[in-house]
Design a protein around this motif. Structure first.
Motif, PDB file in Angstrom:
ATOM      1  N   ARG A  48      -0.865 -18.975   5.674  1.00 22.85           N
ATOM      2  CA  ARG A  48      -1.183 -17.655   5.173  1.00 22.85           C
ATOM      3  C   ARG A  48      -0.661 -17.420   3.765  1.00 22.85           C
ATOM      4  NH1 ARG A  48      -0.357 -14.767  10.083  1.00 22.85           N
ATOM      5  NH2 ARG A  48       1.483 -13.726   9.313  1.00 22.85           N
TER       6      ARG A  48
ATOM      7  N   PRO B 136      12.041 -21.439 -11.568  1.00 18.55           N
ATOM      8  CA  PRO B 136      11.313 -20.863 -10.429  1.00 18.55           C
ATOM      9  C   PRO B 136      12.007 -19.634  -9.856  1.00 18.55           C
ATOM     10  CG  PRO B 136      11.466 -23.239 -10.223  1.00 18.55           C
ATOM     11  CD  PRO B 136      12.321 -22.870 -11.390  1.00 18.55           C
TER      12      PRO B 136
ATOM     13  N   ILE C 246       9.021   1.119  -9.074  1.00 18.74           N
ATOM     14  CA  ILE C 246       9.645   2.064  -8.149  1.00 18.74           C
ATOM     15  C   ILE C 246      10.615   2.992  -8.879  1.00 18.74           C
ATOM     16  CG2 ILE C 246      11.504   2.119  -6.437  1.00 18.74           C
ATOM     17  CD1 ILE C 246       8.918   2.073  -5.139  1.00 18.74           C
TER      18      ILE C 246
ATOM     19  N   LEU D 107       1.352   2.819  -4.800  1.00 20.09           N
ATOM     20  CA  LEU D 107       2.715   2.380  -5.087  1.00 20.09           C
ATOM     21  C   LEU D 107       3.130   1.270  -4.128  1.00 20.09           C
ATOM     22  CD1 LEU D 107       5.010   3.128  -6.972  1.00 20.09           C
ATOM     23  CD2 LEU D 107       5.738   4.864  -5.360  1.00 20.09           C
ATOM     24  N   PHE D 108       2.860   1.510  -2.853  1.00 22.95           N
ATOM     25  CA  PHE D 108       3.218   0.559  -1.800  1.00 22.95           C
ATOM     26  C   PHE D 108       2.587  -0.806  -2.071  1.00 22.95           C
ATOM     27  CE2 PHE D 108       3.828  -1.057   2.419  1.00 22.95           C
ATOM     28  CZ  PHE D 108       4.852  -0.293   2.958  1.00 22.95           C
TER      29      PHE D 108
ATOM     30  N   VAL E 237       4.088  -2.530  -5.287  1.00 25.43           N
ATOM     31  CA  VAL E 237       5.424  -3.096  -5.096  1.00 25.43           C
ATOM     32  C   VAL E 237       5.365  -4.332  -4.201  1.00 25.43           C
ATOM     33  CG1 VAL E 237       7.676  -2.642  -4.094  1.00 25.43           C
ATOM     34  CG2 VAL E 237       6.576  -0.910  -5.486  1.00 25.43           C
ATOM     35  N   LEU E 238       4.609  -4.218  -3.121  1.00 22.81           N
ATOM     36  CA  LEU E 238       4.468  -5.342  -2.200  1.00 22.81           C
ATOM     37  C   LEU E 238       3.836  -6.539  -2.915  1.00 22.81           C
ATOM     38  CD1 LEU E 238       5.191  -5.627   0.763  1.00 22.81           C
ATOM     39  CD2 LEU E 238       2.820  -5.156   1.333  1.00 22.81           C
TER      40      LEU E 238
ATOM     41  N   SER F 114       6.231  -8.371  -5.262  1.00 21.56           N
ATOM     42  CA  SER F 114       7.240  -9.190  -4.590  1.00 21.56           C
ATOM     43  C   SER F 114       6.613 -10.418  -3.943  1.00 21.56           C
ATOM     44  CB  SER F 114       8.006  -8.363  -3.567  1.00 21.56           C
ATOM     45  OG  SER F 114       7.220  -8.197  -2.417  1.00 21.56           O
ATOM     46  N   GLN F 115       5.401 -10.277  -3.443  1.00 17.93           N
ATOM     47  CA  GLN F 115       4.758 -11.432  -2.798  1.00 17.93           C
ATOM     48  C   GLN F 115       4.234 -12.425  -3.832  1.00 17.93           C
ATOM     49  OE1 GLN F 115       4.801 -11.711   0.658  1.00 17.93           O
ATOM     50  NE2 GLN F 115       6.145  -9.959   0.300  1.00 17.93           N
TER      51      GLN F 115
END
Lengths: 283, 273, 298, 335
Positions: free
Chosen positions: A11, A201, A216, A260-261, A264-265, A268-269
């Protein structure tokens, strides 16, 4: 028996696509905001206030995600809000990285008094709650985009410095560093050519993470009305407005929150995804 | 030229070499930590063309001594003379031009090869640093020397086997055309079959390239096959330094005898006192 | 002398590996009688450790046994439920691990680490178990056993820790012990003492011992019989004296020739010839093909 | 060795606190230009300015000013709030219990959830459950408390309104308490009606604060547990006949928990930092909410007091965690 961890790993590619896709979409929206936003984000019209989103009874065509209490179009405000979010993410993220990673690299590789000073600074910085520190700085510096960016850099450089220092220390103890020394490489050369590529990295993952955090922090500052001028559309400002009228018009809160959610997600991913995908050394 | 003074002088002359580390566990709250000496005044020569074995158990100081010889560590006192020149107290900048002449091969090739560089770059980087020309050909030559295919220059260290990685370490050292190589426990992580191959390779290279070699190991059996002279270290002292045959036939110190007695020979008839 | 441990046709594979992937263990069979020491030798990846782990029920999760029997003291461990098997092994077998520095729990005192099996699994009283532990520590020649039992592992040297681990292995009078490279991490002088201690304890207690090692020198000192492994297959099963007099397989002979021997500078350290490797690989491949064709287990 | 370690640690803590005081002094007194103007309410007379100038020594050198200021701070004199004309220390201490209770509640929730996830993930490693826990942890980690707070408000305040999303307690109950530690007091006095009302208010903000920390604990503890499970002494315990649960809890947990413990210390300070925005979001009357009001009202003496109290709290927590680590680690205890 199927190994479930294998499924999760597969995934990862998907997660890279999803997060990258959202961010590209957002960047396009920000760049083209004046042309694609259906309305002027500042335009108030009390006759069209608190219109619900398009699928609900009482919606007006053209106001896809409804309007707020002043009759401003939610979708247009989200699109324009993306500009502030992404500018802060890019500039504050990059500046934080440059300062924090440089200090962390120096402290971790050169050790000695430089490390003493930098580590002590980090300790002191860690004694302040970041949000409070940010608000305090804005109170002192005054509101505005530059202040927001400065506040983020001033507060968050320690995030890079701490991690990069630890990583540089670990790498510095490896024999390939001794081997470069035997080869006659200069200290600075070893730091930049041997250690930095191995820390890069991690820095990359931190950078995307920091971009999400910058978004945020800007949202939090606009939420307490301390970011840029209160007229300009920001996601945090919209959320603050939505929070006060939650029961009458939930969509004013929900749509910027979703934006926003996801942002931000995705940030980070993205870092983790890129590292998993392109780092030649699998650990 | 063969009889000139320079050629009969030993490559390394070590006199009363001492090394002490600050002991942080006994450091008082203020002021410097007390020093713990790990090398207690070592004196020995390494003649040109010699293959010197340095043996000892854990804590003998053999690895530390090796790191002093190639000046990864600075001795606390004493003389460290390389080719007639005192190098023990030179600073990094003064040392840099000399560095090409003494190279090191490390115990753990996984840690000593930068994981983010390809084999070609690993071998070429030190060459470029010292201004060698035709580095690409030199990389190929070095790979030929250690019996690795030239195509390996495009691989990353994690794509190689343990024995192959150790060959890359050797290739990197010999590409610099050094006069001296320090090999620190370079076969202790390998299976007997790869161990035999790597040792064979090292023996051939020393002979063909006229190298001086210091070979650190805990295993006297390995050292016997490779080395012309052997130095036994115990707790930071030299307890014995002699010709290989002499050491095995007639060990002088109790510690050496104990060490020899403890080695399990692949022979059920060996009497183990 | 009947076999105390008897492994029959043991095959294992990597879990989830595609069909046709070579097995990790290929129909391994071997016996160890009471009072016998069997050496298991081979290079890294040959599967020697895995056999010991299979006997003790501690195979990594990624490894799956697909066929075979492991008879320990008259019962087939592989036909038991996991919890039955665990108790059975805990009561009648033990492990002497490789690295004494990591084989003791750093946050527990030495005493309970020796007595826990006696109290929890075998139901001894704490006082009896402690008395037994002191007795054993004395037997492995640890001075002041009472003090050592109160110590934490980091307060002991590597050699001392290995003695503690040996004492702990013999605590429940197991009839079967697996020693997994028990001296690889030690200095050669300490190794000699530890090997001697293991041999003495084994002889005194009449234990069956499976001794996993890569060092033929060590084998010649402590083992009675020997299984040589290559790629998960036993290529030679012989008595130690016979092996060193004349190895029965070309690969074993090459392994012996590669083993350094300081007494004879011309012997040992000879690289294994490529032809030998090719021959043994062909042999293993042929056996693999025959096993697949037999189709006993798909 | 232990005593020296503790002494060294105390010294560095002192240095840190000194640095904190300098940073606060610089930010509040040097950067804004005229501090007097900031400290006074609009409409102050020149006489007021004169008096303050003398009081704070603004006519003297910066260094002298710093020491005068530091002297006051050390004696607990943080000045007077501009807004309320009350001593800052009293105001701050009045709100501190609310914030502490919220933070501790969040910590407890985080440790319980995180510990449960880590143990479950370790027990079921290699299964789909572990994969699900990993994905969940990753999500929870990458979303900050501000957003979790908003999500919880939407879920349990609007969609399914079972919890209060505003305030610390129903206003009419406030006079029932004798101290400011409402939660502790309600438990000690066995007043579970009060406790229930408090929990209805506190659970959502506490959960918002706890989610990322729970994920971090879950992730790190699971990782160190899994690493520990490969160590020889764990393998040895298996051969002794112990089952999986026993091996995880008795052999692995005690050693795996040390790195998690230090992490919890650092993360707990982050969690307290998070209370600032969470209190704002849930209109919870704690220090953070007061801080934001103070900034909006430009009440600099109050802000300064709050910042120093937070810094003190953080430093003390870090110190305690360090000491705890030292005491729990047998290697250091019996060095």
């Amino acid at each position: 028996m199927v190994d479930a961890r294998g499924m999760v790993r597969r995934r990862l590619g998907l997660r890279l696509w999803l997060s990258g896709g959202w961010l590209v979409l957002l960047a396009l929206a920000a760049l083209l905001a004046p042309w694609i936003a259906p309305h002027n984000p500042l335009e108030q019209d009390l006759f069209t206030s608190r219109l619900p989103p398009f699928w609900m009874a009482g919606a007006e065509p053209g106001y896809w995600l409804g309007t707020d209490s002043l009759g401003r179009d939610v979708l247009s405000r989200i699109i324009h809000g993306a500009r502030v979010a992404l500018i802060v993410a890019l500039i504050a993220g990059t500046a934080t990285m440059l300062i924090g990673a440089t200090l962390g690299l120096i402290a971790g590789y050169y050790r000695g008094w430089a490390d003493m000073v930098i580590s002590r600074l980090i300790d002191i910085w860690m004694a302040f709650p970041p949000v409070l520190f940010a608000i305090l700085l804005i109170a002192v510096l005054g509101t505005g985009l530059t202040s927001v960016i400065i506040a983020i850099v001033v507060i968050d450089w320690t995030r890079f410095a701490r991690v990069v220092r630890a990583e540089a220390m670990a790498q510095g103890a490896m024999d390939y560093v001794a081997s470069a020394q035997v080869a006659g490489q200069r200290r600075l050369g070893i730091m930049l050519r041997e250690i930095l590529p191995n820390v890069l990295p991690t820095i990359g993952v931190l950078l995307t993470l920091e971009m999400g955090i910058a978004v945020i922090v800007e949202a939090i500052l606009s939420f307490v009305n301390l970011s840029i001028s209160s007229d300009d559309p920001t996601w945090g400002g919209m959320i603050a407005e939505g929070r006060t009228a939650l029961h009458r018009s939930w969509w004013v809160l929900v749509f910027p929150l979703i934006a926003l959610f996801l942002t931000v997600l995705s940030f980070s991913q993205l870092g983790e995804g890129l590292k998993d995908r392109f780092d030649p050394v699998l650990r | 030229m063969a009889d000139s003074v320079a050629d009969i002088r030993p490559l390394f002359q070590v006199r009363d070499l001492r090394l002490a580390f600050p002991d942080m566990t006994r450091k008082p709250l203020f002021g410097p930590a007390p020093q713990t000496e790990v090398l207690h005044g070592l004196t020995f020569d390494i003649p040109r063309g010699a293959v010197l074995g340095i043996v000892g158990g854990s804590g003998s100081g053999k690895t530390t001594l090796g790191r002093v010889l190639v000046r990864l560590l600075r001795p606390t006192s004493g003389e460290l003379v390389f080719d007639g020149r005192e190098i023990g107290h030179l600073d990094e900048a003064a040392l840099r031009p000399l560095r090409r002449r003494f190279q090191m091969i490390f115990q753990d090739p996984m840690s000593s090869l930068n994981p983010r560089r390809r084999v070609g770059s690993l071998i070429a980087a030190p060459l470029q640093l010292h201004g060698f020309d035709r580095t690409s050909q030199r990389v190929d030559q070095a790979l030929d020397h250690v019996g690795l295919p030239r195509a390996f220059r495009h691989r990353y260290p994690h794509e190689l086997s343990g024995g192959q990685r150790q060959r890359v370490g050797i290739a990197r050292a010999i590409a610099m055309q050094p006069e001296f190589i320090l090999a620190d426990e370079i076969v202790s992580g390998l299976d007997v079959s790869s161990q035999a191959q790597v040792l064979q390779l090292l023996a051939d290279l020393v002979r063909d390239l006229g190298l001086t070699l210091a070979f650190i190991s805990h295993d006297l059996s390995v050292i016997r096959r490779l080395c012309s002279r052997i130095m036994v270290l115990h707790l930071g002292h030299i307890v014995e330094h002699s010709d290989t045959a002499a050491l095995f036939d007639n060990p002088q110190s109790d510690y050496t005898r104990e060490l020899l007695d403890a080695i399990p020979l692949p022979d059920p008839d060996q009497v183990w006192r | 002398m009947s076999a105390y441990l008897s492994i029959r046709n043991l095959s294992a594979v990597l879990k989830g590996a595609p069909k046709g992937t070579p097995r990790l263990l290929r129909s391994v069979s071997l016996d160890v009688a009471a009072g016998e020491v069997r050496g298991l030798v081979g290079e890294s990846g040959a599967g020697k450790s895995m056999i010991g782990k299979a006997v003790l029920g501690i195979l990594p999760r990624a490894v799956q046994v697909i066929e075979g029997e492991i008879w320990l003291d008259g019962v087939d461990l592989l036909r038991m439920t996991p919890s039955e098997r665990r108790r059975r092994i805990g009561a009648s077998a033990a492990l002497i691990p490789q690295d004494p520095m990591t084989a003791l729990n750093p946050s527990r005192r030495i005493g309970p680490q020796i007595t826990d099996r006696l109290v929890d699994i075998l139901g001894w009283t704490r006082a009896d178990a402690e008395a037994r532990a002191r007795e054993l520590l004395d037997e492995v020649r640890i001075p002041d056993p009472a003090r050592v039992m109160r110590s934490y592992p980091h307060e002991l040297s590597g050699g001392m820790r290995q003695r503690v681990l040996i004492a702990s292995a013999f605590a429940a009078e197991p009839k079967m012990i697996v020693a997994d490279e028990p001296t690889t991490a030690l200095d050669v002088t300490v190794q000699k003492q530890i090997l001697r201690l293991i041999a003495q304890m084994q002889a005194r207690h009449g234990t069956a011992l499976l001794f996993v090692t890569h060092d033929l020198g060590v084998v010649s000192k402590v083992c009675d019989t020997l299984s040589v492994l290559y790629a998960g297959k036993v290529v030679e099963d012989t008595r130690v004296r016979d092996f060193f007099a004349a190895p029965g397989h070309a690969y074993s002979a090459a392994l012996l020739a590669a083993t350094p021997k300081y007494t004879d500078p011309d012997a040992g350290l000879n690289p294994v010839p490529a032809a030998v490797i090719e021959a043994v690989q062909a042999e293993v491949a042929a056996a693999e093909a025959a096993w697949r064709k037999g189709g006993a287990h798909g | 060795m232990l005593a020296r370690r503790i002494l060294t640690r105390l010294l560095t803590t002192l240095v840190t606190l000194l640095g904190v005081s300098i940073v606060v002094f610089v930010v509040i007194r040097v950067v804004p230009g005229n501090p007097i103007a900031m400290m006074l309410p609009p409409g102050a007379t020149p006489a007021d300015i004169e008096r303050l100038n003398a009081l704070y020594g603004f006519d003297r050198s910066i260094l002298a000013q710093y020491f005068i200021w530091l002297g006051g701070v050390v004696q607990g004199d943080f000045g007077t709030s501009i807004q309320t004309r009350q001593p800052v220390l009293g105001l701050v201490l009045g709100r501190l219990p609310a914030t502490l209770e919220l933070a501790i509640m969040a910590l407890v929730i985080a440790v319980v959830i995180g510990g449960f996830l880590a143990l479950t993930g370790t027990r079921l490693r290699g299964t789909a459950t572990e994969g699900a826990i990993d994905v969940g942890n990753g999500m929870a980690l990458s979303v900050p408390v501000f957003l979790w707070g908003l999500v919880l408000i939407l879920l349990f305040g609007v969609l399914w309104p079972v919890f209060n999303i505003s305030g610390r307690i129903s206003p009419h109950l406030v006079q029932e308490f004798h101290t400011r530690f409402f939660l502790f007091e309600s438990v000690l006095r066995l007043r579970f009606d009060l406790w229930l009302d408090l929990m209805r208010h506190m659970l959502m903000p506490a959960l918002a604060l706890a989610i990322p920390l729970a994920a971090i604990i879950g992730q790190l503890l699971k990782q160190s547990l899994k690493e520990t499970m490969h160590l020889d002494y764990v393998t040895l315990a298996r051969t002794k006949g112990y089952g999986e649960n026993h091996v995880i809890v008795r052999e692995a947990l005690r050693n795996a928990i040390l790195p998690t413990l230090t992490l919890i210390g650092v993360q707990f300070t982050f969690l307290i930092g998070g209370t600032v925005i969470i209190e704002r979001l849930f209109s919870y009357e704690g220090l953070g909410n007061m801080a934001i009001d103070a900034v909006i009202n430009r009440d600099l003496p109050l802000i300064q007091g709050i910042v120093i109290i937070f810094a003190l709290l953080f430093t003390v927590i870090n110190l305690i965690v360090d000491m705890l680590y030292t005491v729990l680690n047998p290697r250091l205890r019996h060095g």
